[in-house]
Write a protein that holds these residues in place. Structure first.
Motif, PDB file in Angstrom:
ATOM      1  N   LEU A   1       1.333  -1.265   0.073  1.00 63.97           N
ATOM      2  CA  LEU A   1      -0.136   0.144   0.298  1.00 63.97           C
ATOM      3  C   LEU A   1       0.787   1.504   0.326  1.00 63.97           C
ATOM      4  CD1 LEU A   1      -3.023   1.114   0.495  1.00 63.97           C
ATOM      5  CD2 LEU A   1      -2.294   1.020   2.798  1.00 63.97           C
ATOM      6  N   ARG A   2       0.446   2.065  -0.698  1.00 63.44           N
ATOM      7  CA  ARG A   2       0.927   2.873  -0.865  1.00 63.44           C
ATOM      8  C   ARG A   2       0.326   3.784  -0.031  1.00 63.44           C
ATOM      9  NH1 ARG A   2       3.184   4.699  -6.417  1.00 63.44           N
ATOM     10  NH2 ARG A   2       3.328   2.847  -7.287  1.00 63.44           N
ATOM     11  N   PRO A   3       1.307   5.410   0.874  1.00 62.56           N
ATOM     12  CA  PRO A   3       0.930   6.117   1.365  1.00 62.56           C
ATOM     13  C   PRO A   3      -0.057   7.713   1.419  1.00 62.56           C
ATOM     14  CG  PRO A   3       3.477   6.793   1.213  1.00 62.56           C
ATOM     15  CD  PRO A   3       2.858   5.020   0.196  1.00 62.56           C
ATOM     16  N   CYS A   4      -0.387   7.246   0.026  1.00 68.31           N
ATOM     17  CA  CYS A   4      -1.115   8.586  -0.488  1.00 68.31           C
ATOM     18  C   CYS A   4      -1.867   8.074  -1.804  1.00 68.31           C
ATOM     19  CB  CYS A   4      -0.201   9.656  -0.478  1.00 68.31           C
ATOM     20  SG  CYS A   4       1.455   9.073  -2.273  1.00 68.31           S
TER      21      CYS A   4
ATOM     22  N   TYR B   1      -2.798  -4.452  -8.890  1.00 64.69           N
ATOM     23  CA  TYR B   1      -1.981  -4.554  -9.334  1.00 64.69           C
ATOM     24  C   TYR B   1      -1.020  -2.894  -8.359  1.00 64.69           C
ATOM     25  CZ  TYR B   1      -3.213  -5.984 -14.402  1.00 64.69           C
ATOM     26  OH  TYR B   1      -3.229  -6.833 -15.053  1.00 64.69           O
ATOM     27  N   GLU B   2      -1.706  -3.522  -6.960  1.00 58.60           N
ATOM     28  CA  GLU B   2      -1.268  -1.814  -6.182  1.00 58.60           C
ATOM     29  C   GLU B   2      -1.411  -1.221  -6.186  1.00 58.60           C
ATOM     30  OE1 GLU B   2       2.760  -4.015  -5.397  1.00 58.60           O
ATOM     31  OE2 GLU B   2       2.055  -5.651  -4.449  1.00 58.60           O
ATOM     32  N   CYS B   3      -1.897  -0.237  -7.326  1.00 59.07           N
ATOM     33  CA  CYS B   3      -3.099   1.354  -7.416  1.00 59.07           C
ATOM     34  C   CYS B   3      -3.307   0.996  -5.681  1.00 59.07           C
ATOM     35  CB  CYS B   3      -3.700   1.278  -8.364  1.00 59.07           C
ATOM     36  SG  CYS B   3      -2.883   0.516  -9.712  1.00 59.07           S
ATOM     37  N   THR B   4      -3.006   2.208  -5.086  1.00 57.77           N
ATOM     38  CA  THR B   4      -3.542   2.996  -4.005  1.00 57.77           C
ATOM     39  C   THR B   4      -4.702   4.098  -4.658  1.00 57.77           C
ATOM     40  OG1 THR B   4      -1.371   1.440  -2.780  1.00 57.77           O
ATOM     41  CG2 THR B   4      -3.182   3.537  -2.324  1.00 57.77           C
ATOM     42  N   PHE B   5      -5.093   4.346  -3.662  1.00 55.09           N
ATOM     43  CA  PHE B   5      -6.721   5.308  -3.764  1.00 55.09           C
ATOM     44  C   PHE B   5      -7.185   5.605  -2.308  1.00 55.09           C
ATOM     45  CE2 PHE B   5      -5.783   4.058  -8.174  1.00 55.09           C
ATOM     46  CZ  PHE B   5      -5.211   5.488  -8.871  1.00 55.09           C
TER      47      PHE B   5
ATOM     48  N   ALA C   1     -10.527  -3.544   0.492  1.00 56.12           N
ATOM     49  CA  ALA C   1      -9.816  -2.769   1.673  1.00 56.12           C
ATOM     50  C   ALA C   1      -8.802  -2.872   1.607  1.00 56.12           C
ATOM     51  CB  ALA C   1     -10.959  -3.346   2.809  1.00 56.12           C
ATOM     52  N   ALA C   2      -7.867  -2.156   1.907  1.00 59.71           N
ATOM     53  CA  ALA C   2      -6.315  -2.504   1.867  1.00 59.71           C
ATOM     54  C   ALA C   2      -5.914  -2.715   3.098  1.00 59.71           C
ATOM     55  CB  ALA C   2      -5.618  -1.105   1.699  1.00 59.71           C
TER      56      ALA C   2
END
Length: 62
Positions: free
Chosen positions: A4-7, A27-31, A53-54
């Motif tokens: 998970l990206r932080p933003c 694909y690990e896209c984080t929103f 949900a992440a």
């Protein structure tokens, strides 16, 4: 395990590690939830898949 990206990749909103507002695709896209549901209409523009949900994802740089 997904990373998970932080933003949010759409609006840049910070997503703390324990955030319930983070959404991630296969694909690990984080929103953030707002962008995932409203702006992107529930579909990842890269993976063309639904969000998860992440909660079990690891963090990575934005």
């Amino acid at each position: 395990m997904l990373e998970l990206r932080p933003c949010c990749e759409c609006c840049g909103t910070d997503l703390p590690p324990d955030s319930e507002a983070a959404r991630i695709c296969s694909y690990e896209c984080t929103f953030c939830a707002g962008c995932a549901e409203a702006t992107l209409a529930g579909r990842c523009p890269i993976a063309a898949a639904s969000w998860s949900a992440a909660r079990s994802a690891r963090r990575r740089g934005c």
